[in-house]
Design a protein around this motif. Structure first.
Motif, PDB file in Angstrom:
ATOM      1  N   THR A  12       0.339  -1.060   0.157  1.00 31.37           N
ATOM      2  CA  THR A  12       0.336  -0.287  -0.176  1.00 31.37           C
ATOM      3  C   THR A  12       0.233   1.349   0.117  1.00 31.37           C
ATOM      4  O   THR A  12       1.757   1.466   0.813  1.00 31.37           O
ATOM      5  N   THR A  13       0.487   1.998  -0.709  1.00 29.83           N
ATOM      6  CA  THR A  13       1.484   3.488  -0.861  1.00 29.83           C
ATOM      7  C   THR A  13       0.716   4.412   0.153  1.00 29.83           C
ATOM      8  O   THR A  13       0.024   4.501   0.635  1.00 29.83           O
ATOM      9  N   ILE A  14       2.304   4.996   0.904  1.00 30.31           N
ATOM     10  CA  ILE A  14       1.648   6.089   2.407  1.00 30.31           C
ATOM     11  C   ILE A  14       2.196   7.386   1.549  1.00 30.31           C
ATOM     12  O   ILE A  14       1.158   8.161   2.153  1.00 30.31           O
ATOM     13  N   TYR A  15       3.131   6.901   0.631  1.00 30.28           N
ATOM     14  CA  TYR A  15       3.351   8.550   0.401  1.00 30.28           C
ATOM     15  C   TYR A  15       3.910   8.325  -0.793  1.00 30.28           C
ATOM     16  O   TYR A  15       5.190   8.097  -0.847  1.00 30.28           O
ATOM     17  N   THR A  16       4.234   9.764  -1.358  1.00 25.87           N
ATOM     18  CA  THR A  16       4.904   9.311  -3.102  1.00 25.87           C
ATOM     19  C   THR A  16       5.822  11.600  -2.669  1.00 25.87           C
ATOM     20  O   THR A  16       4.749  12.042  -2.633  1.00 25.87           O
ATOM     21  N   ALA A  59       3.869  -0.042   2.712  1.00 24.84           N
ATOM     22  CA  ALA A  59       4.063  -0.553   3.294  1.00 24.84           C
ATOM     23  C   ALA A  59       3.027  -1.832   2.802  1.00 24.84           C
ATOM     24  O   ALA A  59       1.751  -1.789   2.426  1.00 24.84           O
ATOM     25  N   THR A  60       3.126  -2.864   3.598  1.00 25.81           N
ATOM     26  CA  THR A  60       2.809  -4.196   3.716  1.00 25.81           C
ATOM     27  C   THR A  60       2.478  -5.047   4.825  1.00 25.81           C
ATOM     28  O   THR A  60       3.597  -5.506   5.929  1.00 25.81           O
ATOM     29  N   ALA A  61       1.457  -5.414   4.986  1.00 26.52           N
ATOM     30  CA  ALA A  61       0.639  -5.539   6.450  1.00 26.52           C
ATOM     31  C   ALA A  61       0.953  -7.261   6.033  1.00 26.52           C
ATOM     32  O   ALA A  61       0.025  -7.988   5.273  1.00 26.52           O
ATOM     33  N   ALA A  62       0.999  -8.653   7.386  1.00 24.00           N
ATOM     34  CA  ALA A  62       0.758  -9.675   7.101  1.00 24.00           C
ATOM     35  C   ALA A  62      -0.364  -9.898   7.116  1.00 24.00           C
ATOM     36  O   ALA A  62      -1.059 -11.246   6.644  1.00 24.00           O
ATOM     37  N   THR A  63      -0.870  -9.328   7.515  1.00 21.00           N
ATOM     38  CA  THR A  63      -3.064  -9.439   7.680  1.00 21.00           C
ATOM     39  C   THR A  63      -3.330  -7.812   7.820  1.00 21.00           C
ATOM     40  O   THR A  63      -3.056  -6.642   7.710  1.00 21.00           O
ATOM     41  N   ALA A  64      -4.799  -8.189   6.962  1.00 25.98           N
ATOM     42  CA  ALA A  64      -4.942  -7.097   7.124  1.00 25.98           C
ATOM     43  C   ALA A  64      -6.417  -6.306   7.928  1.00 25.98           C
ATOM     44  O   ALA A  64      -6.163  -7.437   9.238  1.00 25.98           O
ATOM     45  N   ASN A  65      -6.768  -5.518   8.180  1.00 23.24           N
ATOM     46  CA  ASN A  65      -6.828  -4.637   9.181  1.00 23.24           C
ATOM     47  C   ASN A  65      -6.549  -4.501  10.404  1.00 23.24           C
ATOM     48  O   ASN A  65      -6.861  -4.951  11.736  1.00 23.24           O
TER      49      ASN A  65
END
Length: 117
Positions: free
Chosen positions: A18-22, A99-105
């Motif tokens: 997921t894009t946090i900042y560009t 960022a990439t989470a191992a589990t959503a939410n």
């Protein structure tokens, strides 16, 4: 030259990157034109609002699609928050922080940045 402080909050609702900042890029076609920008990322805070531990991976992608790890599979205990950076991180035009989470939410990311134009 202008300095702008920003907070970029993101709720990681999926396990996709997921894009946090560009970092903004120069664009002379807009009115007013977008100026050259350097970003100083002061903080990346990750909070886990669930009762279960999780992990997060943070990367920076350069304009040529090269991906570099900031943090890989960093543990975040249940109902806690961690600071990812121990020193500021300088990012250039077009750099993308993801960022990439191992589990959503479960995880929220708060990125604090100083944009210098």
């Amino acid at each position: 030259m202008a300095d702008t402080f920003l907070l970029k909050p993101v709720d990681l609702t999926t396990t996709d990157a997921t894009t946090i900042y560009t970092v903004p890029t120069t664009d002379d076609t807009t009115v007013p034109a977008t100026e050259s920008t350097t970003a100083i990322i002061k903080s990346i805070r990750v909070a886990n609002d669930s009762g279960s531990a999780d992990t997060v991976t943070l990367t920076v992608t350069r304009g040529d699609s090269a991906v570099f790890a900031i943090e890989t599979v960093k543990a975040v205990a249940a109902n806690t928050a961690i600071e990812i950076l121990s020193q500021p991180l300088v990012a250039n035009e077009g750099d993308i922080i993801k960022a990439t989470a191992a589990t959503a939410n479960r995880l929220h990311v708060l990125l604090s940045v100083l944009e210098i134009t």
